[in-house]
Design a protein around this motif. Structure first.
Motif, short mmCIF file in Angstrom:
data_model
loop_
_atom_site.label_atom_id
_atom_site.label_comp_id
_atom_site.label_asym_id
_atom_site.label_seq_id
_atom_site.Cartn_x
_atom_site.Cartn_y
_atom_site.Cartn_z
N ARG A 242 -0.97 9.05 -8.71
CA ARG A 242 -1.06 10.03 -7.63
C ARG A 242 -1.94 9.52 -6.50
O ARG A 242 -1.61 9.65 -5.33
N LYS A 243 -3.07 8.90 -6.83
CA LYS A 243 -3.97 8.35 -5.82
C LYS A 243 -3.30 7.22 -5.05
O LYS A 243 -3.42 7.13 -3.83
N LYS A 244 -2.55 6.37 -5.76
CA LYS A 244 -1.85 5.26 -5.11
C LYS A 244 -0.79 5.79 -4.13
O LYS A 244 -0.66 5.29 -3.01
N ARG A 245 -0.04 6.81 -4.55
CA ARG A 245 0.96 7.42 -3.67
C ARG A 245 0.32 8.03 -2.43
O ARG A 245 0.84 7.91 -1.32
N ARG A 246 -0.81 8.70 -2.62
CA ARG A 246 -1.49 9.34 -1.51
C ARG A 246 -1.99 8.31 -0.50
O ARG A 246 -1.97 8.56 0.71
N LEU A 247 -2.44 7.16 -0.97
CA LEU A 247 -2.90 6.11 -0.07
C LEU A 247 -1.74 5.41 0.63
O LEU A 247 -1.88 4.94 1.76
N GLU A 248 -0.61 5.31 -0.04
CA GLU A 248 0.54 4.57 0.50
C GLU A 248 1.42 5.41 1.42
O GLU A 248 2.01 4.88 2.36
N PHE A 249 1.52 6.70 1.18
CA PHE A 249 2.41 7.57 1.94
C PHE A 249 1.63 8.67 2.64
O PHE A 249 0.50 8.97 2.29
N MET A 250 2.23 9.27 3.66
CA MET A 250 1.67 10.45 4.30
C MET A 250 2.79 11.47 4.47
O MET A 250 3.97 11.12 4.48
N PRO B 229 1.40 3.83 8.47
CA PRO B 229 1.46 2.63 9.31
C PRO B 229 0.53 1.56 8.77
O PRO B 229 -0.51 1.86 8.18
N GLN B 230 0.90 0.32 9.00
CA GLN B 230 0.11 -0.81 8.52
C GLN B 230 -1.22 -0.87 9.26
O GLN B 230 -1.27 -0.70 10.48
N LYS B 231 -2.30 -1.10 8.55
CA LYS B 231 -3.64 -1.19 9.14
C LYS B 231 -4.26 -2.55 8.84
O LYS B 231 -4.12 -3.08 7.75
N ILE B 232 -4.93 -3.12 9.83
CA ILE B 232 -5.67 -4.37 9.66
C ILE B 232 -7.07 -4.10 10.18
O ILE B 232 -7.25 -3.77 11.35
N ASP B 233 -8.05 -4.21 9.32
CA ASP B 233 -9.44 -3.93 9.67
C ASP B 233 -9.62 -2.54 10.28
O ASP B 233 -10.39 -2.34 11.22
N GLY B 234 -8.86 -1.57 9.80
CA GLY B 234 -9.01 -0.19 10.25
C GLY B 234 -8.27 0.17 11.52
O GLY B 234 -8.33 1.30 11.97
N MET B 235 -7.56 -0.77 12.13
CA MET B 235 -6.77 -0.44 13.32
C MET B 235 -5.32 -0.84 13.08
O MET B 235 -5.04 -1.67 12.23
#
Length: 74
Positions: free
Chosen positions: A16-24, A38-44
């Motif tokens: 469940r935690k993995k899904r929540r981090l991967e999807f919105m 969306p893909q993030k690199i260093d928080g942006m």
């Protein structure tokens, strides 16, 4: 009295935690849809990261001319 909800197992909580981090969750025509984040690199996001860190030669080679500044020399 209704039935009690059972507790999630450790594996179910991890999934469940993995899904929540991967999807919105977004709304499309009044219905909830799960889409990948969306893909993030260093928080942006990736486009902002490229704009800030890419050199002009790399931008030109990859066809990202809209990010090139006219005042920067090659």
């Amino acid at each position: 009295m209704g039935e009690r909800k059972r507790k999630l197992t450790a594996a179910e909580r991890r999934a469940r935690k993995k899904r929540r981090l991967e999807f919105m969750t977004i709304f499309v025509h009044g219905r909830q849809k799960r889409v990948r984040r969306p893909q993030k690199i260093d928080g942006m996001d990736a486009a902002e990261f490229i704009r800030q860190n890419a050199d002009p030669i790399w931008l030109h080679q990859n066809g990202l001319w809209e990010y090139l500044n006219d005042n920067e020399p090659f």
